[in-house]
Each structure stands twice: as structure tokens, then as C-alpha cells.
Motif scaffolding. Structure first.
Motif, mmCIF file in Angstrom:
data_model
loop_
_atom_site.group_PDB
_atom_site.id
_atom_site.type_symbol
_atom_site.label_atom_id
_atom_site.label_comp_id
_atom_site.label_asym_id
_atom_site.label_seq_id
_atom_site.Cartn_x
_atom_site.Cartn_y
_atom_site.Cartn_z
ATOM 1 N N GLU A 90 0.831 -1.219 0.000
ATOM 2 C CA GLU A 90 0.000 0.000 0.000
ATOM 3 C C GLU A 90 0.860 1.261 0.000
ATOM 4 O O GLU A 90 0.502 2.274 -0.592
ATOM 5 N N ASN A 91 2.023 1.207 0.635
ATOM 6 C CA ASN A 91 2.921 2.360 0.629
ATOM 7 C C ASN A 91 3.677 2.486 -0.694
ATOM 8 O O ASN A 91 3.991 3.592 -1.124
ATOM 9 N N ILE A 92 3.947 1.359 -1.337
ATOM 10 C CA ILE A 92 4.537 1.414 -2.679
ATOM 11 C C ILE A 92 3.562 2.113 -3.617
ATOM 12 O O ILE A 92 3.955 2.964 -4.425
ATOM 13 N N ALA A 93 2.285 1.786 -3.488
ATOM 14 C CA ALA A 93 1.262 2.433 -4.321
ATOM 15 C C ALA A 93 1.213 3.937 -4.056
ATOM 16 O O ALA A 93 1.055 4.734 -4.989
ATOM 17 N N ILE A 94 1.365 4.351 -2.805
ATOM 18 C CA ILE A 94 1.368 5.787 -2.470
ATOM 19 C C ILE A 94 2.571 6.474 -3.113
ATOM 20 O O ILE A 94 2.438 7.558 -3.679
#
Length: 182
Positions: A90-94
Motif C-alpha cells: 500500500e505504501n509502494i502504491a502511495i
């Protein structure tokens, strides 16, 4: 996923002792589970438990400063688990959705990693460098022509109050500065 108690409250109100435990999972939209025990001075006891619905939103802390010769975008939005430098999906997506679009081929990207004050200084310095490098590696795959620098600050430069649990949690982060010539 393991649920663990993060806070324990013990209140004494006119002969009653109330103990409650607040359990949380990793920051998601999952509900917060709780358990509550109330005891009166006569030894009577009542227990209850349940969950509190949570709507989790990651707030993107971003600011843009326009200078005569460049634009500087500042991001502070990724939190790491305790003693970890890997970045959850989810942080990679951000990073891909919010940070990468601010980076141009001629940008200079500075990434500063931080830790809380738990653990030896040298270990935290290495961990903070690993966090900065992990973010750099992801951004570099998106915009390979930009120039990237990763720095580990460890606990040397506290950005939040490490004497409280919330401050230590928020210190497990990186700050990203994107400098783009005009």
C-alpha cells in the motif's frame, strides 16, 4: 495478523476499578478491537468486548515551495513497522501515485530516513539508511533519469517526541525532497 495490546488503562472511580485494553492491528480500515473489565469494591465484575469501526485514511503530507530557480516538493507520508525497512504494497502504491509524478528527469531527489530512539545509535543509523534506500529503489524504477540521494538520519535528528509511543511510531519514516529546476 497478530493483535496485540497497545494501551492498558486502569481507572479508579469511587470504589470501582475499570481495566480496559485497546488492541490494534496495523493501520488499515479494520476495526479496533477492545476488551473492558469493570470491578466494584465488593468484588463484582463485568466484562465486555467488541470492536470500533475505523475509517483509515493515509494523509499525504505534501508541500510545494516555488523558488526563482526551482520547485521543491516535500513529502512525508510513509511509515515503517518497528525495526523494519521493507515497504508494504500500500505504501509502494502511495509512492507511485503521489511522489513519482512530482519527479522529472532533471529532478534531484533527496530521501532522509529516520528511526525512533529505541536501540543502539549505530543500528538506528543503518536502519534509517536502509529505509531511505528502499524508497529510493522504488522511485528509481519509476523515473530512472532523476538523480537520487539517500541519507540515514537515525535518531540523531528527532522529528517527533520520542518520549511518547505516538512520537516513536511517527519517527519511523522518511522525508522526500524533490528539487526540480525551472
Amino acid at each position: 495478523m497478530v493483535i496485540r495490546p497497545i494501551k492498558r488503562f486502569i481507572l479508579s472511580i469511587t470504589g470501582m476499578v475499570i481495566k480496559s485494553y485497546l488492541f490494534i492491528k496495523r493501520a488499515t480500515s479494520s476495526p479496533v478491537a477492545y476488551a473492558l473489565t469493570a470491578m466494584n469494591s465488593a468484588g463484582g465484575k463485568a466484562d465486555t468486548s467488541g470492536s470500533i469501526p475505523v475509517e483509515y485514511r493515509a494523509s499525504l503530507m505534501n508541500s510545494v515551495e516555488t523558488r526563482a530557480d526551482m520547485t521543491v516538493s516535500k513529502f512525508s507520508l510513509i511509515l515503517f513497522d518497528f525495526d523494519k525497512s521493507d515497504i508494504p504494497e500500500e505504501n509502494i502504491a502511495i509512492l507511485k501515485k503521489f511522489v513519482a509524478p512530482a519527479i522529472k528527469g532533471n529532478s534531484k531527489v533527496k530521501i532522509f530516513g529516520y528511526t525512533d530512539k529505541i536501540g543502539p545509535d549505530l543500528y538506528n543509523k543503518t536502519l534509517s539508511t536502509d529505509r531511505a534506500n528502499a524508497v529510493r529503489d522504488i522511485l528509481q524504477t519509476q523515473i530512472p533519469d532523476a538523480m537520487y540521494e539517500a541519507f540515514g538520519r537515525g535518531e540523531d535528528v528527532p522529528i517527533f517526541d520520542n518520549d511518547i509511543a505516538t512520537g516513536r511510531l511517527l519517527s519511523r519514516t522518511v522525508q522526500i525532497y524533490v528539487e526540480t529546476p525551472r
